[in-house]
Design a protein around this motif. Structure first.
Motif, PDB file in Angstrom:
ATOM      1  N   THR A  88      36.861  71.632  51.620  1.00 26.85           N
ATOM      2  CA  THR A  88      37.330  71.086  50.349  1.00 26.85           C
ATOM      3  C   THR A  88      37.103  69.583  50.352  1.00 26.85           C
ATOM      4  O   THR A  88      37.357  68.909  51.348  1.00 26.85           O
ATOM      5  CB  THR A  88      38.819  71.400  50.111  1.00 26.85           C
ATOM      6  N   ARG A 118      38.957  77.596  52.818  1.00 30.11           N
ATOM      7  CA  ARG A 118      39.464  76.823  51.689  1.00 30.11           C
ATOM      8  C   ARG A 118      40.700  76.007  52.032  1.00 30.11           C
ATOM      9  O   ARG A 118      41.078  75.107  51.301  1.00 30.11           O
ATOM     10  CB  ARG A 118      39.849  77.776  50.559  1.00 30.11           C
ATOM     11  N   ALA A 130      43.144  67.486  47.109  1.00 29.53           N
ATOM     12  CA  ALA A 130      42.338  68.572  46.548  1.00 29.53           C
ATOM     13  C   ALA A 130      43.222  69.451  45.666  1.00 29.53           C
ATOM     14  O   ALA A 130      44.421  69.570  45.898  1.00 29.53           O
ATOM     15  CB  ALA A 130      41.717  69.403  47.662  1.00 29.53           C
ATOM     16  N   THR A 135      39.419  74.944  45.180  1.00 27.05           N
ATOM     17  CA  THR A 135      38.968  75.096  46.565  1.00 27.05           C
ATOM     18  C   THR A 135      37.892  76.162  46.733  1.00 27.05           C
ATOM     19  O   THR A 135      36.989  75.996  47.548  1.00 27.05           O
ATOM     20  CB  THR A 135      40.145  75.386  47.517  1.00 27.05           C
TER      21      THR A 135
END
Length: 183
Positions: A88, A118, A130, A135
């Motif tokens: 990510t 992820r 993030a 993701t």
């Protein structure tokens, strides 16, 4: 059939004494290294190291590339895998992943496997800025980019999550065309 191990480097319940907690962290990392070296002697094929952040009691492996790089010269045949590196952005920019994996592939003489993921917890993902909703697309995009940057003399990124000028990686992996990618 192939056999291997997975290193999450769990420290277990955190001791209340700070010095004991630090001692336990070091102990876990070095014991996992000893286990890996013994695994190689016993004929195991691989060791995979996870990447986790902020959940030390469960997994203290926040920098698996450091641990795997430490293992590379102490082993000769066992494959060294990221199981998984969190793909990510901004946690792990795809170009930094490409560089670090190439460096580890050089140090291990072509024994790297790269597993992608992820992120495990919302805390891990959100701590790096993030969005959990993005993701999956970040991971898939990174998996498309990695082979291109490893096998191209020059590249330019203009994707949903990555934009770069024309660039050239300073180092390339030993394995051709590139280390195996896993999801």
């Amino acid at each position: 059939m192939k056999f291997g191990t997975l290193a999450e480097l769990p420290v277990g319940p955190i001791p209340p004494d700070e010095r004991e907690a630090r001692r336990r962290e070091r102990q876990v990392w070095f014991e996992a290294g000893e286990q890996t070296m013994l695994s190689e002697e016993l004929g195991f094929e691989y060791v995979w190291a996870t990447e986790h952040h902020f959940i030390g009691h469960y997994a203290s492996s926040s920098a698996p590339e450091c641990w795997l790089s430490w293992l590379a010269p102490q082993t000769a045949t066992i494959r060294l895998g990221h199981g998984v590196i969190q793909m990510t952005n901004p946690m792990n920019h795809v170009l930094r992943v490409a560089e670090r994996a190439a460096a580890l592939d050089i140090l291990s003489n072509g024994r790297v496997d790269l597993g992608s993921g992820r992120g495990f917890t919302a805390e891990e993902i959100e701590a790096f800025g993030a969005s959990p909703d993005e993701t999956r697309s970040m991971q898939l995009e990174a998996l498309e980019i990695l082979p291109k940057v490893w096998t191209s003399d020059e590249f330019e990124l203009d994707t949903e999550h990555y934009r770069t000028p024309r660039l050239r990686l300073a180092i390339k992996p030993v394995q051709e065309p590139h280390p195996p990618l896993w999801m």
